[in-house]
Structures are given as C-alpha cells and as structure tokens.
Design a protein around this motif. Sequence first.
Motif, PDB file in Angstrom:
ATOM      1  N   ILE A 149       0.852  -1.208   0.000  1.00 13.22           N
ATOM      2  CA  ILE A 149       0.000   0.000   0.000  1.00 13.22           C
ATOM      3  C   ILE A 149       0.882   1.251   0.000  1.00 13.22           C
ATOM      4  O   ILE A 149       0.624   2.211  -0.748  1.00 13.22           O
ATOM      5  CB  ILE A 149      -0.949  -0.008   1.215  1.00 13.22           C
ATOM      6  N   ALA A 150       1.941   1.181   0.821  1.00  8.77           N
ATOM      7  CA  ALA A 150       2.842   2.338   0.902  1.00  8.77           C
ATOM      8  C   ALA A 150       3.424   2.649  -0.479  1.00  8.77           C
ATOM      9  O   ALA A 150       3.497   3.819  -0.892  1.00  8.77           O
ATOM     10  CB  ALA A 150       3.960   2.057   1.903  1.00  8.77           C
ATOM     11  N   GLU A 151       3.795   1.612  -1.199  1.00 12.99           N
ATOM     12  CA  GLU A 151       4.376   1.819  -2.537  1.00 12.99           C
ATOM     13  C   GLU A 151       3.324   2.352  -3.510  1.00 12.99           C
ATOM     14  O   GLU A 151       3.589   3.246  -4.314  1.00 12.99           O
ATOM     15  CB  GLU A 151       4.960   0.494  -3.052  1.00 12.99           C
ATOM     16  N   LYS A 152       2.116   1.777  -3.424  1.00 14.98           N
ATOM     17  CA  LYS A 152       1.068   2.195  -4.371  1.00 14.98           C
ATOM     18  C   LYS A 152       0.625   3.637  -4.096  1.00 14.98           C
ATOM     19  O   LYS A 152       0.325   4.400  -5.017  1.00 14.98           O
ATOM     20  CB  LYS A 152      -0.115   1.242  -4.266  1.00 14.98           C
ATOM     21  N   LEU A 153       0.570   3.975  -2.790  1.00 15.55           N
ATOM     22  CA  LEU A 153       0.122   5.338  -2.439  1.00 15.55           C
ATOM     23  C   LEU A 153       1.272   6.336  -2.434  1.00 15.55           C
ATOM     24  O   LEU A 153       1.049   7.531  -2.230  1.00 15.55           O
ATOM     25  CB  LEU A 153      -0.558   5.331  -1.061  1.00 15.55           C
ATOM     26  N   LYS A 154       2.479   5.811  -2.622  1.00 14.59           N
ATOM     27  CA  LYS A 154       3.686   6.651  -2.646  1.00 14.59           C
ATOM     28  C   LYS A 154       3.806   7.468  -1.359  1.00 14.59           C
ATOM     29  O   LYS A 154       3.972   8.688  -1.375  1.00 14.59           O
ATOM     30  CB  LYS A 154       3.706   7.562  -3.867  1.00 14.59           C
ATOM     31  N   ILE A 155       3.644   6.759  -0.252  1.00 16.78           N
ATOM     32  CA  ILE A 155       3.764   7.435   1.051  1.00 16.78           C
ATOM     33  C   ILE A 155       4.825   6.745   1.893  1.00 16.78           C
ATOM     34  O   ILE A 155       5.159   5.567   1.635  1.00 16.78           O
ATOM     35  CB  ILE A 155       2.426   7.461   1.828  1.00 16.78           C
ATOM     36  N   LYS A 156       5.289   7.493   2.880  1.00 16.63           N
ATOM     37  CA  LYS A 156       6.343   6.972   3.726  1.00 16.63           C
ATOM     38  C   LYS A 156       5.923   7.032   5.184  1.00 16.63           C
ATOM     39  O   LYS A 156       4.869   7.581   5.523  1.00 16.63           O
ATOM     40  CB  LYS A 156       7.625   7.793   3.517  1.00 16.63           C
ATOM     41  N   LEU A 157       6.795   6.500   5.999  1.00 18.84           N
ATOM     42  CA  LEU A 157       6.591   6.496   7.438  1.00 18.84           C
ATOM     43  C   LEU A 157       6.368   7.936   7.928  1.00 18.84           C
ATOM     44  O   LEU A 157       7.013   8.869   7.420  1.00 18.84           O
ATOM     45  CB  LEU A 157       7.854   5.906   8.080  1.00 18.84           C
ATOM     46  N   ARG A 158       5.503   8.075   8.902  1.00 21.42           N
ATOM     47  CA  ARG A 158       5.199   9.346   9.582  1.00 21.42           C
ATOM     48  C   ARG A 158       4.346  10.289   8.726  1.00 21.42           C
ATOM     49  O   ARG A 158       3.988  11.360   9.179  1.00 21.42           O
ATOM     50  CB  ARG A 158       6.448  10.076  10.062  1.00 21.42           C
TER      51      ARG A 158
END
Lengths: 400, 229
Positions: A149-158
């Motif tokens: 999900i993080a990769e698909k949404l292009k988001i990172k920790l915090r």
Amino acid sequence: MLLKIAWKNIWRSKVRSLVVIIAIALGVWAIIFINGLTVGITRAYINNAVNYEISHLQMHHPQYIEESIINYQIREELSDLQEVEGVKAISQRMLANGMISSPKAARGIVVRGIQPAAENAVTHLSDLIIEGEYFGSKARNPIIIGQEIAEKLKIKLRQKVVITFQSKGGDIVAGSFRIIGIYKAKNSQYESMNVFVDQKDLAATNGEKMIHEVAIVVNDINSIDQIQPLIESKYPGTSVRNYKEISPDISLYESQIQVNLIVIIIIIMLALIFGIINTMLMAVLERIKELGMLMAVGMNKLNVFMMIVFETIILGIVGAPLGMLLGKMTISYFETRGIDLSSYSKGMRQFGMSEILYPHLEGNVFIQLAIAVLITAMLASIYPAYKAIKLRPVEAIRSI
Amino acid sequence: MNVIITKGIEKTYNPKTIPVHALQGVDLTIKKGEFTAIVGPSGSGKTTLLNIIGGLDRPTSGYIEVGGKDISKLSDNQLIDFRRENIGFVFQAYNLIPVLTAKENIEFIMLLQGIPKAQRDKRTLELLHAVGLDDKINKRPIELSGGQQQRVAVARALASKPAFILADEPTANLDSLSTVNLLDIMANLNMQEHITFVFSTHDQRVIDRARRVVTLEDGVISSDVYVDQ
C-alpha cells in the motif's frame, strides 16, 4: 539358496547392477526430497495463513460472512471466551471496508481496528514490521499499513493518510491517521488489503465501538475439531469457522499439492520400473543357457521365477536405503538452514508462501517408500521373470 | 531291469513348413547298469533322441518309458520334477552355475530335492571325492579347468541319485588327458555303483570305452552292438 544365487547373480555385472542401484537410490532420494519440500511448503503456507492472518478459528455475526456490512456486529459478551479450554489467545477486531487516501493516490482496503496487545498475541503483527514500530507510542491516530500500500500510495513512514468508510449510521466518515509502521506480510495480497489502527481510534471515528470479528488461537491445532463446537454452543448467535472453512484454498492447496506429489512419485516410479525391467531383461537374456540348464536339471518354474524376482528385489533393497539415507541427510541439512528462494519471493508471496522453505519429513514416509520400492521392484521383475520361465530348456541349453 | 524303453519314436521338426524328420521310428531299450554310446554323423538324431529320453523334448509320436513311467503323458512341470528325481544330465559345455562353488553346484540339485543339510554335505563331499576334486571344493567354475568343470558336472548329475545319466557330447570340449580322466571316473562309477550312462558322442575315445554302441543314421538305428571290454 535361491536368495544366495540371486545375490551373487546381481554382482555378475557389477557396473550394470551399480547403475540400477544408483538409479533407484536417486529415485528414492528425489521422492524424499520432493516429499520433504512439499510438506515444508504446505506447512509454511498453512502456518503463514494461520499464524499471521486468519488464526485457527474466527467468530462473526452470521450475516457478516455473507455481506461485510459494519452493522453486522457480534453482540455476545465475549469476556469468558478466553476461559474456554484449549483457547490460547483471542483478538477482538472492529472491521470497516473503506478507502485509504494519500495526497497522490487512493485505494480500497479493510481497516482493522485492533487491541494492539491482543492482536499481537494472535497474529504476531509486530514481527512483520519492517519500518517504524508497533502500536505503543504516543502518536495520535496511529496506523500500520502494508509495504504494498505504501508503494502504491507513494507514502512513507510518519506521513498522514485519510481513512474513509461508511459508519454504522450510514454516513461516510473519515479520519486522519499517521503512519507509525509499515509491515511486510507473508502474503502480498493480504498486505495490500489490510491496514491496522487502534480499536479506540476507529471506534471514535465510527462513533461507536463494535466487534465484527474474533480471531482465536488454540494451544493445539489438532484440537480444533473439539474446541470449535464448544465455542459454537457457548455463543449460539455467532458463526464459528475454522481456518479451512475460512480459507478453503488451504484445503485445495493441500490436496492439490498432494496430487502433484503423487503424480511426481508415479512418474519417478514408472521411470524406475522401466529401468529395472531393461536391466533384468538383459540379465535374463544373457543367461538363457544357464536358465535352460537350471530347468533341465529340475529347477521348477516357480523357483526360476522367484530367483529373478529376488534379484530385482535385492537391487531395490540395496538401492532404496541408500536413497533414503541420502534423502534424510539432504532434508536434515535444509530443514535447519532452509532453501532460500528470495529471488522468486515476489511471485511466491502472492500465494502466501515463504521466501525460505524448510523441508520437513514425516516419519511414515520411509515406511511408505520402502513398500513402494518393494512393489516397484516386484512389478518390474514380472516381465523378465515371465520371459525366463517361458524358455524351453531344450532350446535354451543350445543357445549361444 | 529296463531303465529306458522307446517304441516307434518319431520326431519331426517344422511339420507345417519344411518338415525335418529327425527320428523315424526308434525302438531302443536300455537296461540298468549299461554304459551306452549313441553315435552317428551330425544330423543323425543323436541329440534329439537324448533330449526325448531326458524329457527335455517330446516325440511327435511313439512311446517312451523312463524308470517305468510313460513320460509322454507328463505336463511340463511334471517333467521338470521327473527330471530332477530321475535323470542326471552332463552337458557338452558343462553348464555349471558360474556364481556358485563346486560344492554349491553339486549341492544345488539336492537342495531342490529338499534333502537336509547334513545329508547334502556328506553326499557332496563323497561325490567330489569320487570325481577327484576334494581340493577344489570351494572353487568357482571360472577357477577350474574344462576337465575339472566337467567332473563337477558329473558329480552334480549324480547328486540326485538318478536312475541314469545322460551325457550329451561330454568330452567335446576336453583335451585328451581330461577326456581319459573323465571316462575313467564314469566307467568306475558304472562298474562299481552300477550307474547307467547313456552318451551321445562323436568321440572315438568314448566309443572305445562304451560297452554298447547304438548307431543312428538319418533318424533310424542302423546298428546296435554290445562290446566285450
């Protein structure tokens, strides 16, 4: 005496007999290795699914299974569920089908509102965290999402994400959550579908605490069939399903892999049968004169037949233990070290398999194999032995 | 006492294609204790006659009685049992079991007869002594000369205490000295223990030692002569 002659006969042509013995040993080794690998894969698949995702048993509102609507919650008092004999741990979950959005993308997910400590005792979620941390920090509205999900949404920790779902009252509600951890599941499909939030936070967003799912881990997987009816009778208003009912693909996978194993064993055994037939036929054809003499001087057909059968079985008896020993050593070596298939892990994770396989042997496989090799040798000996007893002594004695 | 009786034995090979009449009405009676050579040119029917007498082949027609039994009526399996109990065979090419020692080759027939081990051992040693191979007891055929192998074959043929011994060209592969040794052994066994021997042979040295010479020509007995030694 027949056995003694048979034993000596197979060593007449040492190279030929050794080739067959090695072929049998390799065949047996291959079967053991494939068997060990299959058992290892199956165990890993089931363990991954049970330990990290679905647990041994799950309780739901009966209609929630048909339609995952937030209103179908479990209304029973569950405080004494933990007291049921054989139950090791439980996790009560609030579930919501919704949407996760980042500034760059959005996707559908299942929001799992959990009690962090209880959930961890059931699914070991903290073990899967590859970035960040498990619940426990003082961050407001924390969320743990999958790497996919993080990769698909292009988001990172915090970073923040917005979770949207339909509340009990039918309204679309939304909450802002901060990513405190990114997990990597054994099954990438599971990872791309599930996010975890604290149950209190999800209840606050929803406006009410609800329990839709209770995951149960038992002490002994073999006792599931006894524990399941106990829970069913204790909570008649719920549906209690075991892991095979929850995930029928486990049974399908188990049976499919067993079928594949049987097919592979049959192919190896057939190859062995024809290899042995070829060798024994050569052994018979080059001894026509001698076999004719044996029948001429009074060795009856049954004895001639049995002599050839014994010769074939001896080849199996010598070759099979060698293969078993080799197989046992190979499995023992990889059972602790594992076979690293990380280069194929993406494909394997999609099916819920581990990157490192640990082959495992069940004890009875050796007995089954010993019987299988014996039957193979006996089957392989029939045609050469039949050829032998069909010889006419008067003609055989005069053969060159 | 008659050991072998044949009456009107005929044997035709390939009866439906190109018939070959190997035997054409052979009447022959062999008594216990005879030392008989069946002689004749190649193709005269010697081996065919020996095979029929030995129950290895069946006649096309005629009567054959061996040891008082009409063997033409026996099935293949019954013939195997009959051969084991009643007939000793000595083959031209020795035909010993290569993986067994001299002792084991001799013992093998007795084992098939179900004779207890103690008796087998005793008789095997007696037979090895009789053929002069006491010191070769644990030798395998490959470690023995042709003559020695044939002597083991004779001992093996005697092991089952048969009614008679059939020897098909027993000296064909032997040198002169081995031939003389073998003939001495067989003649002694015949004289001292009254064992019946029937040979098929071309070998004049065997013919010279025979006390009866049956000559076959074109499948018919052309002469049958008793010789005073």
